[in-house]
Design a protein around this motif. Sequence first.
Motif, PDB file in Angstrom:
ATOM      1  N   LYS A   1      -4.840   6.821   1.705  1.00  0.00           N
ATOM      2  CA  LYS A   1      -4.223   5.759   0.904  1.00  0.00           C
ATOM      3  C   LYS A   1      -4.293   6.163  -0.567  1.00  0.00           C
ATOM      4  CE  LYS A   1      -4.991   1.453   2.018  1.00  0.00           C
ATOM      5  NZ  LYS A   1      -5.632   0.110   2.152  1.00  0.00           N
TER       6      LYS A   1
ATOM      7  N   ASP B   1       0.847  -1.188   0.000  1.00  0.00           N
ATOM      8  CA  ASP B   1       0.000   0.000   0.000  1.00  0.00           C
ATOM      9  C   ASP B   1       0.889   1.247   0.000  1.00  0.00           C
ATOM     10  OD1 ASP B   1      -2.284  -1.562   0.146  1.00  0.00           O
ATOM     11  OD2 ASP B   1      -2.367  -1.502   2.333  1.00  0.00           O
TER      12      ASP B   1
ATOM     13  N   LYS C   1      -3.440   1.027  -3.459  1.00  0.00           N
ATOM     14  CA  LYS C   1      -3.437  -0.178  -2.629  1.00  0.00           C
ATOM     15  C   LYS C   1      -2.581  -1.271  -3.263  1.00  0.00           C
ATOM     16  CE  LYS C   1      -7.625  -2.329  -4.528  1.00  0.00           C
ATOM     17  NZ  LYS C   1      -8.954  -2.894  -4.203  1.00  0.00           N
TER      18      LYS C   1
END
Length: 477
Positions: free
Chosen positions: A405, A394, A408
């Motif tokens: 984020k 990630d 991923k």
Amino acid sequence: MATAYGIHVGNSSGCLAAFANGTPTVIANDAGDRVTPAIVALNGSEWEIGLPAKSGQPSSKAIIKHNKRLMNCDFTEDDLLYVEASSSCRIQNEENLVYEFETSETTLYSSPDKIATKMYAKLFTIASHSVGNDGDLKLVLAAPLHWSSTSRERLVKCAELAGFDVLQVISEPAAALLAYNIEDTTEDINVLVYRLGGSTCDASIVKVSGGFMTVEKNIFRSDLGGQCLTKDLAEYIAQEFRQKWKLDPHESRRAMAKLLHHADNCKHVLSTLNSAHVFIESLLDGVDWSQNVTRARFENIISSKIPAYIEPAQKAVESFEGKISKIVLCGGSMKIPKLQSAIANLLPEAEVLSGISPDEVIAVGCAREAGLLLDMPESSFTDINTEIEFLGKDIYMKYLDQTFKLFKQGTPPFSQNICTVETDQDVKDISFTLHENPNSEEFAVESFNVENLSKPFTLKATLQNSRISLQLEEQKC
């Protein structure tokens, strides 16, 4: 234009498909069968490949079966014992693995690579006759997902020695999806690829996104295969014979070899018809055997084995969090309707793709890939094991007091993440830092002057092969 071919040689059988006029087609062998047994035998001083090796009097031949298991550089002792038990030739495993073929006329020594080359040479002959010219036969091969690049290279060398020009080696799950054009889907989907061959089983969950295929889960079993069902059917026929004639076929290796051969043929017939007739000439002590076997009887015989066959797929599904929308069945044993329905019942809402015979699916996918490669003549394939490096971890991004984020794990290259950046109007400079987790130190920093940009603005992050590029631009009205 050169003809494009796809080949899948498994432990039990091999299939050849060609790609022409935008359509892959399975090519039948000289006996008219679309699938060729992956069996090589030495009969006297003559080599037999395919159906001739499988049929006839096994006692007069030195036979090797399941050679593919020993083509894997990481084969185990169990693989060695399995091949030896299935075959009628000795295997020497000292410095190098060697088969000893001994017949009444001669004794010859060979290796797994040479046996594989003979199998590919048989398919090369079939392909050559279908083409009708001397052009190069371009080929894409399929290999098990868990095989190393060294094992794949062994396959390539065998195919090239047989006469093929190998373009690429792809994994069996990827070939199965290519056969049904699943990679062309416009939406992100998850697919269960379930392969049940003669002696091994794979359950793979593949994510398809933007033309990329990512294997999310894979469970491989070397102790599950259709041969277990063949043995159960042979045991049933042996019991019926023993009850009528008070003779036990287990007392004769020749009788049991005959039984297994006819039980295997019966199993394949029952995959498409409701009944099959078994006639075995001189099964034991000169006694012939004739019997009808119905599909219902066969399904009753194998019913106790069904949960074991479903287990790999069930474990893969239970360990996966996403929704699975399609199921692809491949491998000769998946022609059995009872097994097909059992897998379908595991995921009632998923679409089961069954337009291609399961024992032809992987070869068809390889042929289609070969056709796609030949459609890109400007490309140069210097590495037949062409692989895409997906993101291994990630990636998080921080700016001002925000953390989120960015990409991923498993994201394919050239993916983009476009987001809106909110800042105060008087901000002149802004820095973005990239992290492997929210609490780790940054591994990259990029700063921008945003004094002349209208607020808020857009950040475009692009994942390339080994780095992430950031680009700022004003929001579009």
